[in-house]
Design a protein around this motif. Structure first.
Motif, PDB file in Angstrom:
ATOM      1  N   GLY A 131      62.401  46.662  46.991  1.00 50.78           N
ATOM      2  CA  GLY A 131      61.067  47.212  46.759  1.00 50.78           C
ATOM      3  C   GLY A 131      60.194  46.230  46.007  1.00 50.78           C
ATOM      4  N   TRP A 132      58.885  46.413  46.120  1.00 48.24           N
ATOM      5  CA  TRP A 132      57.953  45.516  45.440  1.00 48.24           C
ATOM      6  C   TRP A 132      56.646  46.235  45.164  1.00 48.24           C
ATOM      7  N   ASP A 133      55.942  45.724  44.175  1.00 49.20           N
ATOM      8  CA  ASP A 133      54.607  46.204  43.856  1.00 49.20           C
ATOM      9  C   ASP A 133      53.838  45.014  43.270  1.00 49.20           C
ATOM     10  N   TYR A 134      52.927  44.443  44.047  1.00 46.10           N
ATOM     11  CA  TYR A 134      52.178  43.260  43.648  1.00 46.10           C
ATOM     12  C   TYR A 134      50.690  43.606  43.598  1.00 46.10           C
ATOM     13  N   GLU A 135      50.047  43.233  42.506  1.00 46.74           N
ATOM     14  CA  GLU A 135      48.639  43.581  42.337  1.00 46.74           C
ATOM     15  C   GLU A 135      47.922  42.463  41.587  1.00 46.74           C
ATOM     16  N   GLY A 136      46.670  42.221  41.949  1.00 45.20           N
ATOM     17  CA  GLY A 136      45.860  41.235  41.258  1.00 45.20           C
ATOM     18  C   GLY A 136      44.394  41.566  41.385  1.00 45.20           C
ATOM     19  N   ALA A 137      43.605  41.102  40.413  1.00 44.40           N
ATOM     20  CA  ALA A 137      42.174  41.381  40.433  1.00 44.40           C
ATOM     21  C   ALA A 137      41.429  40.302  39.669  1.00 44.40           C
ATOM     22  N   ILE A 138      40.170  40.104  40.031  1.00 38.75           N
ATOM     23  CA  ILE A 138      39.276  39.261  39.261  1.00 38.75           C
ATOM     24  C   ILE A 138      38.154  40.133  38.719  1.00 38.75           C
ATOM     25  N   GLN A 139      37.563  39.686  37.610  1.00 41.47           N
ATOM     26  CA  GLN A 139      36.554  40.476  36.919  1.00 41.47           C
ATOM     27  C   GLN A 139      35.351  39.589  36.624  1.00 41.47           C
ATOM     28  N   THR A 140      34.170  40.100  36.943  1.00 40.35           N
ATOM     29  CA  THR A 140      32.930  39.375  36.674  1.00 40.35           C
ATOM     30  C   THR A 140      31.940  40.308  35.995  1.00 40.35           C
ATOM     31  N   GLY A 141      30.852  39.750  35.498  1.00 42.35           N
ATOM     32  CA  GLY A 141      29.826  40.556  34.862  1.00 42.35           C
ATOM     33  C   GLY A 141      29.330  39.908  33.598  1.00 42.35           C
ATOM     34  N   SER A 142      28.999  40.724  32.590  1.00 42.00           N
ATOM     35  CA  SER A 142      28.561  40.231  31.293  1.00 42.00           C
ATOM     36  C   SER A 142      29.054  41.177  30.206  1.00 42.00           C
ATOM     37  N   ASP A 143      29.192  40.640  28.996  1.00 43.13           N
ATOM     38  CA  ASP A 143      29.743  41.426  27.895  1.00 43.13           C
ATOM     39  C   ASP A 143      29.340  40.764  26.583  1.00 43.13           C
ATOM     40  N   VAL A 144      29.390  41.560  25.514  1.00 44.56           N
ATOM     41  CA  VAL A 144      29.224  41.056  24.155  1.00 44.56           C
ATOM     42  C   VAL A 144      30.542  41.263  23.434  1.00 44.56           C
ATOM     43  N   VAL A 145      31.217  40.166  23.095  1.00 46.21           N
ATOM     44  CA  VAL A 145      32.475  40.226  22.354  1.00 46.21           C
ATOM     45  C   VAL A 145      32.323  39.334  21.132  1.00 46.21           C
ATOM     46  N   GLY A 146      32.457  39.934  19.940  1.00 46.79           N
ATOM     47  CA  GLY A 146      32.253  39.174  18.723  1.00 46.79           C
ATOM     48  C   GLY A 146      30.774  38.934  18.462  1.00 46.79           C
ATOM     49  N   PRO A 147      30.442  38.052  17.505  1.00 46.80           N
ATOM     50  CA  PRO A 147      29.035  37.775  17.204  1.00 46.80           C
ATOM     51  C   PRO A 147      28.368  36.997  18.331  1.00 46.80           C
ATOM     52  N   GLY A 148      27.069  37.169  18.432  1.00 42.45           N
ATOM     53  CA  GLY A 148      26.341  36.417  19.427  1.00 42.45           C
ATOM     54  C   GLY A 148      25.847  37.279  20.569  1.00 42.45           C
ATOM     55  N   PRO A 149      25.110  36.674  21.491  1.00 45.97           N
ATOM     56  CA  PRO A 149      24.535  37.419  22.610  1.00 45.97           C
ATOM     57  C   PRO A 149      25.563  37.691  23.701  1.00 45.97           C
ATOM     58  N   ALA A 150      25.106  38.383  24.736  1.00 41.94           N
ATOM     59  CA  ALA A 150      25.949  38.655  25.898  1.00 41.94           C
ATOM     60  C   ALA A 150      26.284  37.355  26.612  1.00 41.94           C
ATOM     61  N   ARG A 151      27.522  37.313  27.161  1.00 41.83           N
ATOM     62  CA  ARG A 151      27.979  36.141  27.899  1.00 41.83           C
ATOM     63  C   ARG A 151      28.524  36.574  29.252  1.00 41.83           C
ATOM     64  N   ASP A 152      28.580  35.611  30.165  1.00 40.81           N
ATOM     65  CA  ASP A 152      29.160  35.892  31.474  1.00 40.81           C
ATOM     66  C   ASP A 152      30.656  36.172  31.338  1.00 40.81           C
ATOM     67  N   VAL A 153      31.169  36.986  32.260  1.00 40.14           N
ATOM     68  CA  VAL A 153      32.593  37.324  32.291  1.00 40.14           C
ATOM     69  C   VAL A 153      33.241  36.704  33.516  1.00 40.14           C
ATOM     70  N   LEU A 154      34.354  36.037  33.317  1.00 33.85           N
ATOM     71  CA  LEU A 154      35.206  35.583  34.413  1.00 33.85           C
ATOM     72  C   LEU A 154      36.645  35.744  33.955  1.00 33.85           C
ATOM     73  N   ALA A 155      37.299  36.783  34.423  1.00 34.64           N
ATOM     74  CA  ALA A 155      38.630  37.144  33.933  1.00 34.64           C
ATOM     75  C   ALA A 155      39.454  37.708  35.081  1.00 34.64           C
ATOM     76  N   GLY A 156      40.701  38.072  34.789  1.00 33.04           N
ATOM     77  CA  GLY A 156      41.541  38.650  35.833  1.00 33.04           C
ATOM     78  C   GLY A 156      42.923  39.007  35.341  1.00 33.04           C
ATOM     79  N   PHE A 157      43.717  39.571  36.226  1.00 31.83           N
ATOM     80  CA  PHE A 157      45.113  39.882  35.921  1.00 31.83           C
ATOM     81  C   PHE A 157      45.945  39.796  37.188  1.00 31.83           C
ATOM     82  N   VAL A 158      47.256  39.594  36.989  1.00 23.47           N
ATOM     83  CA  VAL A 158      48.243  39.607  38.069  1.00 23.47           C
ATOM     84  C   VAL A 158      49.441  40.409  37.584  1.00 23.47           C
TER      85      VAL A 158
END
Length: 545
Positions: free
Chosen positions: A350-377
């Motif tokens: 049996g197997w279960d394989y999954e992956g995704a990429i993430q885009t957009g904008s966010d504010v993390v920590g001090p400072g203005p909003a920044r572009d998002v480029l992230a993902g998981f496998v």
């Protein structure tokens, strides 16, 4: 030796497995999609959602439809009490000498069975619910407050419902919740308390029916969401309060496809809204969660999920991973039989394989909003040894959730896991979320009997990027977004046993140990570093009525 050689050749020819076996593999390995979630939720009840996702690869046997027992969609263990023919040691073998509480516990009939499926003109109505008691004890978890070290507590959860149906054309459901926590040493969390509230209220209407298996339906109101493996969208039934949303969902089903389109707002504290444990929950007006989730059910030996999910937070919290994020992903899950030289089932892969990429904008920590480029496998591969006693399943699991190596550049690389069932994936002690995380895991599941399921998990956790935070199970940076010299968070051992007394009563207990690594014990924040190893144990009883 001949047996192993022949079956090694069989692996290379798995694509030649029979259509019947392929169909069973699809059914066994795929947890319920949102399109059929309400039916599964109604039939199996929330006690099935309470269990860790074991991802077993159960026996794929050439049984006829009349003798095949449908598996529990989360543990994969065939249920002898689920309407199939009598099984030795199953519910039909139990006899009670009186008509008191013993008969209630032995029976697969609900205590309120007389209130199920009663007719009123063209309608039928049903009433029932579930009651869960849980005791937990925990020490040195990565949970708020930072200086919190030990707590034990008792929890009750009552979820009564009333449902009205008109065949397959119309369903209206109202479900309440009363979730309480008491005798605790540390303050309750948003997932612990929700007194006297409404968990669900919705109408579900069939809009189109082709007569050949294609249907289009709409569902509007307060509801639970569950998609795919629950890495990103889960009703979080492990928590005392569930996680709910309010909005509208349009969904299409056919023999080959399930396709959902939804637009909702989170409702209770467990979904990220303002926590209102003692007052009525209302939808979060600053946050929307929407998307399209599709499942192709005729993929080779399994299912293929394709999805787009959009979380849009207007009131961005710099200490959380939220913002305006689009997640594009896919998942392929399935199982194939491996037969011996005589054509008999030997093992199941049996197997279960999954992956995704993430885009957009966010504010993390001090400072203005920044572009998002992230993902998981996420990958899970396992073997079920169908001919061995207790039918053991051995799984190898890997998870990567991206982190951010430079908080001062113009891009945020820390992934958001949205609304996950973290308890089932990133250690059952509930220390971690999937953000900035590497998880290497080996898991063993055995079934000593038809009703008893036991599981052991071992995890090795590292930060993906040492400059990023340790994100706890609530998706918050534990001790702040601080860099550590070491990436090693620690190792974890989990032991869980689940006993299904019958289709209405489930008992479960577990013990977990977390041995902290240098990223914790040498953390720059002394309130994070000044702690011993963590441990936790629990017991619950869940009863459907």
């Amino acid at each position: 030796m001949l047996r192993r050689v022949v079956c090694s050749l069989a692996i290379a020819g798995m694509a030649q497995a029979s259509l019947a076996s392929t169909s069973l593999a699809q059914d066994f390995y795929h947890p319920p999609t949102q399109a059929n979630f309400e039916q599964v939720f109604e039939q199996e009840t929330d006690q099935e959602l309470l269990r860790p996702i074991n991802f077993e690869y159960p026996e794929i046997a050439p049984a006829s439809a009349e003798t095949f027992c449908a598996p529990d969609p989360f543990s994969g263990v065939p249920d002898p009490c689920d309407g199939c023919l009598p099984v030795a040691g199953g519910c039909d073998s139990i006899e009670c000498e009186d008509e008191g509480w013993c008969s209630v516990l032995c029976s697969d009939k609900s205590v309120l069975d007389c209130l199920k499926g009663n007719e009123i003109g063209p309608f039928t109505y049903s009433a029932g619910g579930a009651l869960r008691y849980r005791y937990l004890s925990e020490r040195n978890r990565l949970r708020p407050p930072l200086n919190g070290r030990y707590s034990s507590y008792d929890q009750w959860r009552l979820t009564p419902f009333l449902e009205l149906k008109m065949g397959d054309d119309f369903t209206a459901r109202v479900e309440a919740i009363d979730a309480s926590t008491f005798n605790e040493e540390l303050p309750p969390l948003p997932i612990d308390v929700n007194r006297t509230d409404l968990l669900q209220y919705f109408v579900d209407v069939k809009l189109l029916d082709s007569g050949t298996g294609e249907k289009l339906r709409v569902k509007a109101g307060r509801q639970l969401l569950l998609y795919g493996s629950q890495h990103l969208v889960s009703p979080l039934a492990w928590a005392n309060t569930y996680r709910n949303f309010e909005g509208v969902k349009l969904y299409y089903t056919s023999d080959a496809w399930n396709i959902d389109g939804f637009a909702t707002r989170p409702v209770n504290g467990a979904s990220g809204n303002i926590n209102r444990p003692l007052s009525y929950d209302t939808p979060d007006q600053s946050r929307t969660f929407s998307g399209v989730y599709s499942t192709y059910k005729n993929a080779p030996n399994g299912v293929l999920d394709l999805y787009w999910l959009w979380l849009d937070e207007d009131d961005d919290n710099p200490s959380l991973i939220d913002g305006d994020r689009h997640t594009f992903g896919s998942r392929y899950a399935g199982a194939v039989p491996i037969n011996d030289e005589c054509g008999d089932l030997w093992m199941t892969l049996g197997w279960d394989y999954e992956g995704a990429i993430q885009t957009g904008s966010d504010v993390v920590g001090p400072g203005p909003a920044r572009d998002v480029l992230a993902g998981f496998v996420s990958t899970r591969t396992g073997l079920t040894f169908n001919t061995m006693p207790w039918t053991p399943t051995l799984d190898g699991v890997f998870f990567w959730g991206s982190g951010d190596s430079d908080p001062d550049d113009g891009t945020i690389n820390t992934v958001s896991t949205l609304f996950p069932l973290g308890h089932a994936y990133w250690g059952q002690i509930d220390n971690l979320d999937g953000q900035n995380l590497l998880d290497y895991s080996v898991q063993l599941t055995v079934n000593p009997s038809k009703k008893l399921n036991c599981q052991a998990q071992w995890h090795w956790f590292d930060k993906d990027k040492r400059e990023d935070a340790i994100w706890n199970v609530a998706g918050a940076p534990f001790g702040g977004i601080v860099a550590t010299e070491s990436r090693h968070i620690g190792t974890e051992l989990d032991l869980v046993a689940t006993y299904k007394v019958n289709s209405n009563l489930t008992l479960q207990g577990g013990y977990f140990w977390f041995f902290y690594g240098d990223a914790v014990t040498e953390n720059p924040n002394p309130q994070v570093a000044d702690r011993g190893n963590a441990e936790s144990y629990y017991f619950f009883a869940d009863w459907k009525f």
